[in-house]
Design an enzyme around this catalytic site. Structure first.
Site, mmCIF file in Angstrom:
data_model
loop_
_atom_site.group_PDB
_atom_site.id
_atom_site.type_symbol
_atom_site.label_atom_id
_atom_site.label_comp_id
_atom_site.label_asym_id
_atom_site.label_seq_id
_atom_site.Cartn_x
_atom_site.Cartn_y
_atom_site.Cartn_z
ATOM 1 N N ASN A 77 52.053 12.878 5.993
ATOM 2 C CA ASN A 77 52.849 11.751 5.892
ATOM 3 C C ASN A 77 52.951 11.395 4.339
ATOM 4 O O ASN A 77 51.752 11.402 3.707
ATOM 5 C CB ASN A 77 52.183 10.702 6.524
ATOM 6 C CG ASN A 77 53.208 9.504 6.595
ATOM 7 O OD1 ASN A 77 54.107 9.031 5.979
ATOM 8 N ND2 ASN A 77 53.172 8.735 7.908
ATOM 9 N N HIS A 147 59.160 12.660 15.462
ATOM 10 C CA HIS A 147 57.973 13.068 14.803
ATOM 11 C C HIS A 147 56.841 12.365 15.565
ATOM 12 O O HIS A 147 56.981 11.168 15.794
ATOM 13 C CB HIS A 147 58.097 12.736 13.396
ATOM 14 C CG HIS A 147 58.298 11.258 13.045
ATOM 15 N ND1 HIS A 147 59.417 10.495 13.310
ATOM 16 C CD2 HIS A 147 57.428 10.469 12.651
ATOM 17 C CE1 HIS A 147 59.428 9.337 12.558
ATOM 18 N NE2 HIS A 147 58.158 9.072 12.254
ATOM 19 N N HIS A 149 52.853 11.271 14.850
ATOM 20 C CA HIS A 149 51.737 11.038 14.144
ATOM 21 C C HIS A 149 50.380 11.327 14.479
ATOM 22 O O HIS A 149 50.184 11.203 15.793
ATOM 23 C CB HIS A 149 51.723 9.473 13.772
ATOM 24 C CG HIS A 149 53.124 8.870 13.304
ATOM 25 N ND1 HIS A 149 53.053 8.475 11.877
ATOM 26 C CD2 HIS A 149 54.133 8.608 13.645
ATOM 27 C CE1 HIS A 149 54.149 7.946 11.727
ATOM 28 N NE2 HIS A 149 54.935 8.110 12.885
#
Length: 189
Positions: A77, A147, A149
């Protein structure tokens, strides 16, 4: 020490050499953050509409990609909650979990498992926050591309910065962390 893009960082200058009256504040010097600040200026080049579609077209180091699968890939990230904060994305541009194919979901799951193992090995992680924000109203920063995490957590990783100053101290540079995770990633069969 080198910045995420390989440029040499200076050691800095001690405050004692400047004319000033000392105060009670501690400073968190993060010169590498200037790249993020300046990227938001009007002079910054226009970015692709979807960074998760653009990333696989770039060099792995530049895109912060640590591993590529057949249908999905893993990258750091750019704005991490913690050191080693990874994202798992399908290559295909789909917005929500229910739009992904069973094969894409299976590979996202497999890549997530490997990421957890690699982070435990490289960073001695004590736990993880794993999740997806589906839609802008649910907190997705990039709602148009699915997406997941993977946020590594440690027993004593909280500090006063997020609570008092709205700041998160991230102790390692992105390029350094990307290289460590990518080098520890097991080869594909």
């Amino acid at each position: 020490m080198k910045d995420y893009d390989g440029t040499e960082l200076g050691e800095g200058e001690p405050a004692s050499g400047f004319a000033a009256v000392p105060d009670s504040f501690q400073r968190l010097w993060t010169p590498y953050r200037m790249a993020y600040i300046s990227s938001n200026s009007e002079k910054a080049p226009q970015q692709h509409d979807c960074p998760f579609c653009e990333a696989p077209r770039l060099d792995d180091e530049k895109a912060l990609i640590v591993a590529r699968g057949t249908l999905a890939y893993v990258l750091l990230n750019l704005y991490p909650y913690n050191t080693g904060h990874l994202l798992v994305c399908p290559y295909r541009h789909v917005a929500t979990y229910d739009e992904a194919t069973p094969q894409e979901l299976a590979e996202i799951g497999e890549l997530t498992q490997v990421a957890m193992r690699v982070l435990r090995e490289t960073a001695n992680v004590d736990g993880f926050n794993i999740g997806m924000n589906q839609g802008r109203i649910a907190g997705a920063g990039i709602a148009e591309h699915l997406h997941q995490h993977i946020v590594p957590r440690w027993a004593f990783d909280s500090n006063f910065f997020p609570i008092i100053a709205g700041t998160k101290a991230v102790p390692r540079l992105l390029g350094e962390v990307r290289a460590e995770i990518a080098n520890a990633w097991p080869p594909r069969d």
